[in-house]
Design an enzyme around this catalytic site. Structure first.
Site, PDB file in Angstrom:
ATOM      1  CB  ILE A 113     -10.136   0.878  67.421  1.00 44.36           C
ATOM      2  CG1 ILE A 113     -10.755   0.527  66.061  1.00 44.36           C
ATOM      3  CG2 ILE A 113      -8.718   0.305  67.514  1.00 44.36           C
ATOM      4  CD1 ILE A 113     -10.103   1.203  64.866  1.00 44.36           C
TER       5      ILE A 113
ATOM      6  N   GLY B 194     -18.979   6.892  71.168  1.00 46.97           N
ATOM      7  CA  GLY B 194     -18.507   5.837  72.077  1.00 46.97           C
ATOM      8  C   GLY B 194     -19.552   5.470  73.110  1.00 46.97           C
TER       9      GLY B 194
ATOM     10  CG  PHE C 248      -7.779   4.885  69.872  1.00 46.42           C
ATOM     11  CD1 PHE C 248      -7.613   3.880  68.926  1.00 46.42           C
ATOM     12  CD2 PHE C 248      -7.092   4.789  71.070  1.00 46.42           C
ATOM     13  CE1 PHE C 248      -6.767   2.801  69.180  1.00 46.42           C
ATOM     14  CE2 PHE C 248      -6.253   3.715  71.331  1.00 46.42           C
ATOM     15  CZ  PHE C 248      -6.091   2.717  70.388  1.00 46.42           C
TER      16      PHE C 248
ATOM     17  CB  THR D 236      -6.778   6.173  58.290  1.00 43.71           C
ATOM     18  OG1 THR D 236      -7.473   5.683  57.140  1.00 43.71           O
ATOM     19  CG2 THR D 236      -6.725   7.683  58.180  1.00 43.71           C
TER      20      THR D 236
ATOM     21  CE1 TYR E 156     -11.012   9.477  59.561  1.00 45.89           C
ATOM     22  CE2 TYR E 156     -10.653   8.093  57.635  1.00 45.89           C
ATOM     23  CZ  TYR E 156     -10.573   8.290  59.006  1.00 45.89           C
ATOM     24  OH  TYR E 156     -10.059   7.296  59.814  1.00 45.89           O
TER      25      TYR E 156
ATOM     26  CE  LYS F  35      -7.217   9.637  61.990  1.00 47.51           C
ATOM     27  NZ  LYS F  35      -7.713   9.591  63.398  1.00 47.51           N
TER      28      LYS F  35
ATOM     29  CG  ASN G 205     -11.078  -1.625  55.312  1.00 47.20           C
ATOM     30  OD1 ASN G 205     -10.165  -1.077  54.691  1.00 47.20           O
ATOM     31  ND2 ASN G 205     -12.346  -1.419  55.034  1.00 47.20           N
TER      32      ASN G 205
ATOM     33  CG  HIS H 273     -16.654   0.059  59.398  1.00 47.91           C
ATOM     34  ND1 HIS H 273     -16.631   0.548  60.674  1.00 47.91           N
ATOM     35  CD2 HIS H 273     -15.822   0.853  58.679  1.00 47.91           C
ATOM     36  CE1 HIS H 273     -15.806   1.591  60.732  1.00 47.91           C
ATOM     37  NE2 HIS H 273     -15.303   1.787  59.525  1.00 47.91           N
TER      38      HIS H 273
ATOM     39  CG  PHE I  67     -21.931   1.232  47.847  1.00 48.42           C
ATOM     40  CD1 PHE I  67     -23.062   1.990  47.549  1.00 48.42           C
ATOM     41  CD2 PHE I  67     -21.771   0.760  49.147  1.00 48.42           C
ATOM     42  CE1 PHE I  67     -23.995   2.285  48.524  1.00 48.42           C
ATOM     43  CE2 PHE I  67     -22.693   1.052  50.132  1.00 48.42           C
ATOM     44  CZ  PHE I  67     -23.822   1.814  49.818  1.00 48.42           C
TER      45      PHE I  67
HETATM   46  N1  LIG Z   1     -12.535   1.677  62.123  1.00 48.86           N
HETATM   47  C1  LIG Z   1     -11.624   1.632  61.154  1.00 48.86           C
HETATM   48  O1  LIG Z   1     -11.656   0.780  60.248  1.00 48.86           O
HETATM   49  C2  LIG Z   1     -10.481   2.629  61.143  1.00 48.86           C
HETATM   50  C3  LIG Z   1      -9.570   2.584  60.076  1.00 48.86           C
HETATM   51  C4  LIG Z   1      -8.506   3.480  60.071  1.00 48.86           C
HETATM   52  C5  LIG Z   1      -8.350   4.387  61.102  1.00 48.86           C
HETATM   53  N2  LIG Z   1      -9.274   4.421  62.111  1.00 48.86           N
HETATM   54  C6  LIG Z   1      -9.067   5.405  63.190  1.00 48.86           C
HETATM   55  O2  LIG Z   1      -9.190   4.750  64.443  1.00 48.86           O
HETATM   56  C7  LIG Z   1      -9.740   5.635  65.407  1.00 48.86           C
HETATM   57  C8  LIG Z   1     -10.887   4.961  66.118  1.00 48.86           C
HETATM   58  O3  LIG Z   1     -11.879   4.571  65.169  1.00 48.86           O
HETATM   59  P1  LIG Z   1     -13.188   3.798  65.622  1.00 48.86           P
HETATM   60  O4  LIG Z   1     -13.647   3.011  64.455  1.00 48.86           O
HETATM   61  O5  LIG Z   1     -12.942   3.146  66.917  1.00 48.86           O
HETATM   62  O6  LIG Z   1     -14.193   5.024  65.813  1.00 48.86           O
HETATM   63  P2  LIG Z   1     -15.289   5.283  66.952  1.00 48.86           P
HETATM   64  O7  LIG Z   1     -16.181   6.362  66.425  1.00 48.86           O
HETATM   65  O8  LIG Z   1     -15.908   3.996  67.383  1.00 48.86           O
HETATM   66  O9  LIG Z   1     -14.416   5.831  68.155  1.00 48.86           O
HETATM   67  C9  LIG Z   1     -14.041   7.197  68.269  1.00 48.86           C
HETATM   68  C10 LIG Z   1     -14.159   7.573  69.741  1.00 48.86           C
HETATM   69  O10 LIG Z   1     -13.703   8.923  69.910  1.00 48.86           O
HETATM   70  C11 LIG Z   1     -14.662   9.661  70.656  1.00 48.86           C
HETATM   71  N3  LIG Z   1     -14.543  11.055  70.216  1.00 48.86           N
HETATM   72  C12 LIG Z   1     -14.766  11.549  68.972  1.00 48.86           C
HETATM   73  N4  LIG Z   1     -14.547  12.872  68.959  1.00 48.86           N
HETATM   74  C13 LIG Z   1     -14.148  13.218  70.216  1.00 48.86           C
HETATM   75  C14 LIG Z   1     -13.778  14.444  70.833  1.00 48.86           C
HETATM   76  N5  LIG Z   1     -13.779  15.608  70.167  1.00 48.86           N
HETATM   77  N6  LIG Z   1     -13.442  14.451  72.137  1.00 48.86           N
HETATM   78  C15 LIG Z   1     -13.448  13.286  72.842  1.00 48.86           C
HETATM   79  N7  LIG Z   1     -13.796  12.098  72.317  1.00 48.86           N
HETATM   80  C16 LIG Z   1     -14.146  12.075  71.016  1.00 48.86           C
HETATM   81  C17 LIG Z   1     -16.004   9.020  70.324  1.00 48.86           C
HETATM   82  O11 LIG Z   1     -17.007   9.256  71.293  1.00 48.86           O
HETATM   83  C18 LIG Z   1     -15.602   7.535  70.246  1.00 48.86           C
HETATM   84  O12 LIG Z   1     -15.650   6.940  71.528  1.00 48.86           O
HETATM   85  C19 LIG Z   1     -10.096   6.911  64.666  1.00 48.86           C
HETATM   86  O13 LIG Z   1      -9.073   7.862  64.899  1.00 48.86           O
HETATM   87  C20 LIG Z   1     -10.101   6.501  63.198  1.00 48.86           C
HETATM   88  O14 LIG Z   1      -9.750   7.573  62.364  1.00 48.86           O
HETATM   89  C21 LIG Z   1     -10.326   3.578  62.158  1.00 48.86           C
END
Ligand SMILES: NC(=O)c1ccc[n+]([C@@H]2O[C@H](COP(=O)([O-])OP(=O)(O)OC[C@H]3O[C@@H](n4cnc5c(N)ncnc54)[C@H](O)[C@@H]3O)[C@@H](O)[C@H]2O)c1
Length: 338
Positions: free
Chosen positions: A14, A38, A74, A118, A142, A146, A171, A190, A216
């Site tokens: 994201i 990432g 994020f 979330t 988790y 959050k 989602n 996902h 599931f």
């Molecule tokens: N994907 C979804 O459906 C969804 C739904 C609800 C909330 N979220 C929230 O959105 C955010 C992004 O989700 P995503 O799906 O892009 O996840 P992702 O794992 O693709 O991205 C997370 C990023 O954070 C970096 N990261 C993690 N821990 C770190 C740290 N300690 N220091 C520096 N960088 C760090 C990772 O390298 C990655 O680039 C998250 O906070 C997640 O909780 C996602």
């Protein structure tokens, strides 16, 4: 107005889409990312500070790079199952990492924050669709981490004048409509990418009967027995962040504010698979597996507050359009199947 924005986790799924939008809008973007999940090549146009939120010195380095006006947070660990097996990782990353960020913001006199929260902070639904006033009783570490981060932001708001927009995504789904960025999680949990990976396996000549796709549980209290979720396109999520940032800067959102981001429409797992069949033209089959612990039958958002307070309205209202952007991106990847 050109702003200087720090995006933690900007190399992730994201975050990278957000970075692309902010750069396109003319903002100066610094990404703080440890690249644990990432990808370095997903941060084009931004200054990447490779570092870990759990290390104060790394966070200070990100702020040292220049005056920051707004933070978008994020970075997190976000696998529900893993959080049950290894809660220590989730408390360290999502809680301690967030506190380090908030403290660095205080030191740098930065008080505006857009946070990736979330629907997992709500836990099992007691009413549907779920509004922001739904009880927050997370059912896994988790969601709890959050929620703890949200509470810290709320307390920092009262005590230190922080203004936070916590965006509670349902989602997140789909990929950059221009096909430059996508969803690259490993492992992938996902649904849409998993179904598309199965479509790619079949397209590459794999036998549909040997499907690697699991559903599931098919005995939930839903019309077809599979779980119902609310899928919101990544471009719509990013648009909401921009609107939230504008409201924070304009003083229209102050203190701690939470907004749900979803379309308000629920699709069952089987409906998602059927849509993917239609969009990809592939014979996608699936196996029924046992339910995962803590999976509610339905999670559907009321995003009325984001509409009225942020002026947000999602453009990707049809699941097939969301899937189409994902299919186009995954189809172009060199070795998409695993
Ligand atoms: N994907 C979804 O459906 C969804 C739904 C609800 C909330 N979220 C929230 O959105 C955010 C992004 O989700 P995503 O799906 O892009 O996840 P992702 O794992 O693709 O991205 C997370 C990023 O954070 C970096 N990261 C993690 N821990 C770190 C740290 N300690 N220091 C520096 N960088 C760090 C990772 O390298 C990655 O680039 C998250 O906070 C997640 O909780 C996602």
């Amino acid at each position: 107005m050109k702003l200087s924005i720090l995006v933690t986790g900007g190399a992730g799924y994201i975050g990278s889409h957000m970075v692309k939008l902010l750069v396109r809008e003319g903002h100066q973007v610094t990404v703080l990312d440890n690249l644990s999940t990432g990808h370095r090549d997903a941060t084009a146009g931004a200054k990447l500070v490779e570092g870990d939120l759990r290390r104060e010195a790394d966070v200070a380095r990100a702020f040292g790079a220049g005056r920051i006006e707004v933070v978008m947070h994020f970075a997190a660990s976000c696998y529900v199952g893993e959080s049950v097996q290894n809660p220590a990782k989730y408390y360290a990353n999502n809680v301690i990492g967030t506190i380090n960020l908030l403290e660095a913001m205080r030191r740098a006199d930065v008080s505006r924050l857009v946070f990736s929260s979330t629907c997992s902070t709500y836990g099992d639904p007691v009413a549907l669709p779920m509004s922001e006033s739904h009880p927050q009783l997370p059912v896994n570490p988790y969601g709890m981490t959050k929620l703890t981060a949200e509470r810290a932001m709320s307390d920092y708001g009262r005590a230190y004048g922080f203004d936070t927009a916590a965006l509670r995504y349902f989602n997140a789904a789909g990929c950059d409509p221009e096909g430059e960025l996508g969803e690259r999680h490993d492992p992938e949990t996902h649904l849409i990418p998993l179904v598309i990976k199965e479509a790619l396996r079949v397209r590459a000549g794999g036998n549909p009967e040997d499907t690697q796709l699991n559903v599931f549980g098919d005995d939930f209290d839903t019309p077809d027995g599979s779980c119902i979720r609310d899928y919101v396109h990544i471009a719509d999520l990013c648009a909401a962040h921009l609107l939230a940032m504008e409201r924070l800067l304009g003083g229209k959102v102050s203190g701690f504010n939470a907004f749900n981001l979803g379309t308000g429409k629920g699709y069952s797992v089987k409906e998602v698979i059927e849509t993917c069949r239609h969009v990809t033209g592939q014979d996608i089959r699936y196996k029924i597996a046992t339910r995962r612990a803590g999976d509610p039958a339905r999670l559907v958002a009321s995003a009325a507050l984001a509409r009225t307070e942020l002026g947000w309205s999602p453009h990707f209202n049809e699941l097939s359009d969301i899937v189409d952007t994902a299919w186009r991106w995954f189809s172009r990847q060199p070795s998409p199947t695993s």
